[in-house]
Design a protein around this motif. Structure first.
Motif, PDB file in Angstrom:
ATOM      1  N   UNK A 212     -30.760  12.511  77.691  1.00 19.42           N
ATOM      2  CA  UNK A 212     -31.290  13.855  77.549  1.00 19.42           C
ATOM      3  C   UNK A 212     -31.678  14.162  76.106  1.00 19.42           C
ATOM      4  N   UNK A 213     -32.717  14.990  75.956  1.00 20.66           N
ATOM      5  CA  UNK A 213     -33.251  15.330  74.643  1.00 20.66           C
ATOM      6  C   UNK A 213     -32.818  16.706  74.172  1.00 20.66           C
ATOM      7  N   UNK A 214     -32.362  17.541  75.089  1.00 21.71           N
ATOM      8  CA  UNK A 214     -32.063  18.929  74.736  1.00 21.71           C
ATOM      9  C   UNK A 214     -30.853  19.410  75.513  1.00 21.71           C
ATOM     10  N   UNK A 215     -30.315  20.536  75.086  1.00 26.78           N
ATOM     11  CA  UNK A 215     -29.170  21.135  75.761  1.00 26.78           C
ATOM     12  C   UNK A 215     -29.636  21.901  77.001  1.00 26.78           C
ATOM     13  N   UNK A 216     -28.964  21.642  78.103  1.00 25.35           N
ATOM     14  CA  UNK A 216     -29.211  22.378  79.338  1.00 25.35           C
ATOM     15  C   UNK A 216     -27.939  23.156  79.673  1.00 25.35           C
ATOM     16  N   UNK A 217     -28.022  24.470  79.758  1.00 23.46           N
ATOM     17  CA  UNK A 217     -26.828  25.251  80.096  1.00 23.46           C
ATOM     18  C   UNK A 217     -26.274  24.847  81.455  1.00 23.46           C
ATOM     19  N   UNK A 218     -25.008  25.063  81.647  1.00 22.69           N
ATOM     20  CA  UNK A 218     -24.391  24.783  82.942  1.00 22.69           C
ATOM     21  C   UNK A 218     -25.115  25.541  84.049  1.00 22.69           C
ATOM     22  N   UNK A 219     -25.215  24.899  85.217  1.00 22.63           N
ATOM     23  CA  UNK A 219     -25.834  25.491  86.411  1.00 22.63           C
ATOM     24  C   UNK A 219     -27.333  25.721  86.239  1.00 22.63           C
ATOM     25  N   UNK A 220     -27.966  24.899  85.389  1.00 22.99           N
ATOM     26  CA  UNK A 220     -29.421  24.965  85.229  1.00 22.99           C
ATOM     27  C   UNK A 220     -30.090  24.030  86.231  1.00 22.99           C
ATOM     28  N   UNK A 221     -31.074  24.534  86.969  1.00 21.39           N
ATOM     29  CA  UNK A 221     -31.826  23.690  87.902  1.00 21.39           C
ATOM     30  C   UNK A 221     -32.800  22.818  87.118  1.00 21.39           C
TER      31      UNK A 221
ATOM     32  N   UNK B 262     -22.491  21.765  81.151  1.00 30.03           N
ATOM     33  CA  UNK B 262     -23.559  21.754  80.163  1.00 30.03           C
ATOM     34  C   UNK B 262     -23.947  20.307  79.856  1.00 30.03           C
ATOM     35  N   UNK B 263     -25.250  20.053  79.766  1.00 30.32           N
ATOM     36  CA  UNK B 263     -25.761  18.739  79.385  1.00 30.32           C
ATOM     37  C   UNK B 263     -26.343  18.855  77.979  1.00 30.32           C
ATOM     38  N   UNK B 264     -25.735  18.161  77.024  1.00 26.98           N
ATOM     39  CA  UNK B 264     -26.156  18.248  75.635  1.00 26.98           C
ATOM     40  C   UNK B 264     -27.062  17.076  75.260  1.00 26.98           C
ATOM     41  N   UNK B 265     -27.760  17.151  74.115  1.00 30.96           N
ATOM     42  CA  UNK B 265     -28.560  16.005  73.677  1.00 30.96           C
ATOM     43  C   UNK B 265     -27.718  14.739  73.625  1.00 30.96           C
ATOM     44  N   UNK B 266     -28.298  13.642  74.066  1.00 35.00           N
ATOM     45  CA  UNK B 266     -27.669  12.317  74.163  1.00 35.00           C
ATOM     46  C   UNK B 266     -26.759  12.168  75.369  1.00 35.00           C
ATOM     47  N   UNK B 267     -26.585  13.223  76.174  1.00 34.96           N
ATOM     48  CA  UNK B 267     -25.925  13.038  77.466  1.00 34.96           C
ATOM     49  C   UNK B 267     -26.760  12.073  78.302  1.00 34.96           C
ATOM     50  N   UNK B 268     -26.104  11.326  79.176  1.00 36.93           N
ATOM     51  CA  UNK B 268     -26.816  10.331  79.975  1.00 36.93           C
ATOM     52  C   UNK B 268     -26.579  10.540  81.464  1.00 36.93           C
ATOM     53  N   UNK B 269     -27.591  10.156  82.230  1.00 39.79           N
ATOM     54  CA  UNK B 269     -27.495  10.189  83.687  1.00 39.79           C
ATOM     55  C   UNK B 269     -28.013   8.865  84.223  1.00 39.79           C
ATOM     56  N   UNK B 270     -27.347   8.346  85.244  1.00 38.97           N
ATOM     57  CA  UNK B 270     -27.748   7.075  85.843  1.00 38.97           C
ATOM     58  C   UNK B 270     -27.912   7.259  87.348  1.00 38.97           C
ATOM     59  N   UNK B 271     -29.057   6.782  87.869  1.00 41.49           N
ATOM     60  CA  UNK B 271     -29.348   6.864  89.299  1.00 41.49           C
ATOM     61  C   UNK B 271     -29.521   5.446  89.823  1.00 41.49           C
ATOM     62  N   UNK B 272     -28.684   5.046  90.760  1.00 37.89           N
ATOM     63  CA  UNK B 272     -28.748   3.707  91.328  1.00 37.89           C
ATOM     64  C   UNK B 272     -29.834   3.642  92.393  1.00 37.89           C
ATOM     65  N   UNK B 273     -30.737   2.652  92.252  1.00 39.95           N
ATOM     66  CA  UNK B 273     -31.817   2.431  93.212  1.00 39.95           C
ATOM     67  C   UNK B 273     -31.833   0.949  93.592  1.00 39.95           C
ATOM     68  N   UNK B 274     -30.819   0.470  94.292  1.00 38.94           N
ATOM     69  CA  UNK B 274     -30.766  -0.952  94.634  1.00 38.94           C
ATOM     70  C   UNK B 274     -31.922  -1.369  95.528  1.00 38.94           C
ATOM     71  N   UNK B 275     -32.502  -2.527  95.232  1.00 41.84           N
ATOM     72  CA  UNK B 275     -33.595  -3.042  96.043  1.00 41.84           C
ATOM     73  C   UNK B 275     -34.973  -2.606  95.602  1.00 41.84           C
ATOM     74  N   UNK B 276     -35.063  -1.602  94.717  1.00 36.83           N
ATOM     75  CA  UNK B 276     -36.372  -1.166  94.239  1.00 36.83           C
ATOM     76  C   UNK B 276     -36.922  -2.203  93.263  1.00 36.83           C
TER      77      UNK B 276
END
Length: 240
Positions: free
Chosen positions: A115-124, A61-75
């Protein structure tokens, strides 16, 4: 990866002091995206600003304030920071709507999403960071499924740590066009029929099934034409 509620037990068959399975009272939770992460670019042009499309399905589950980081070196591009992003923003869109609250882009390094909202586990989830943000594909292009594209997350229901790195499962490659030339039949007047020769070279090996799109605005075609392609690892010649 799971929560402390799962049936995690500890046991030993030691001869002097065997221990029957007992529940583990506390265990660290670990998140995962499995192999669901996909990274695409549009337009996929080396050295140009692009729209970044990220799709993923977190098992946690992804709750509000959860964070995700995507590395894009060289961009490339300038530093970008958005806070309290609206669901109808032209800069960042998502499906479902309103997933992203904040965005930070550190040039040649990473995109951080809050993230701004809760996303249930296994949500696309699909997040689209439009080209209006000015993030540019490297002038040298990118390798398909490059291990330098990595993803991590900080979530109460389970982290995806930055180390060891988790590569994006499927990432689009972008070729660099080394040279290109279009030649028409000699002596053809405007509005007249002509053959053409298209020559180009890219910095990647072309294999069977690869496609090349050449835009010719204002040029019409009265009937179907045979197209013969002869290619090598360094380029191809197309006769029409």
């Amino acid at each position: 990866a799971g929560s402390n509620k799962e049936a995690l037990t500890l046991a030993t068959n030691a001869i002097l002091a065997p221990v029957l399975p007992i529940a583990i009272k506390a265990a660290a939770v670990v998140g995962s995206f499995k192999d669901s992460t996909v990274l695409r670019f549009s337009p996929a042009v080396a050295g140009s600003a692009t729209t970044i499309i990220l799709t993923f399905t977190p098992v946690m589950e992804m709750r509000p304030s959860s964070e995700m980081r995507v590395a894009l070196p060289g961009f490339g591009g300038d530093l970008v920071q958005h806070r309290n992003i609206l669901a109808d923003s032209e800069l960042v869109r998502s499906s479902p709507p309103g997933v992203v609250r904040d965005l930070l882009w550190i040039p040649s390094s990473f995109i951080n999403l809050v993230f701004a909202k809760t996303l249930p586990a296994n949500s696309a989830v699909r997040i689209t960071i439009t080209s209006l943000n000015g993030i540019k594909i490297p002038a040298s292009g990118t390798r398909r499924n490059s291990a330098t594209f990595t993803i991590s997350a900080t979530a109460v229901a389970g982290n995806v740590p930055a180390q060891p790195q988790t590569p994006v499962a499927c990432a689009m490659g972008v070729c660099k066009m080394v040279s290109s030339l279009i030649e028409f039949d000699a002596g053809v007047a405007a509005g007249g029929a002509t053959g053409m020769s298209i020559s180009f070279a890219v910095d990647r090996i072309l294999v069977a099934g690869d496609k090349v799109c050449v835009r010719l605005p204002g040029i019409g075609q009265q009937c179907g034409a045979a197209c013969v392609v002869n290619g090598t690892a360094l380029g191809a010649n197309v006769s029409m």
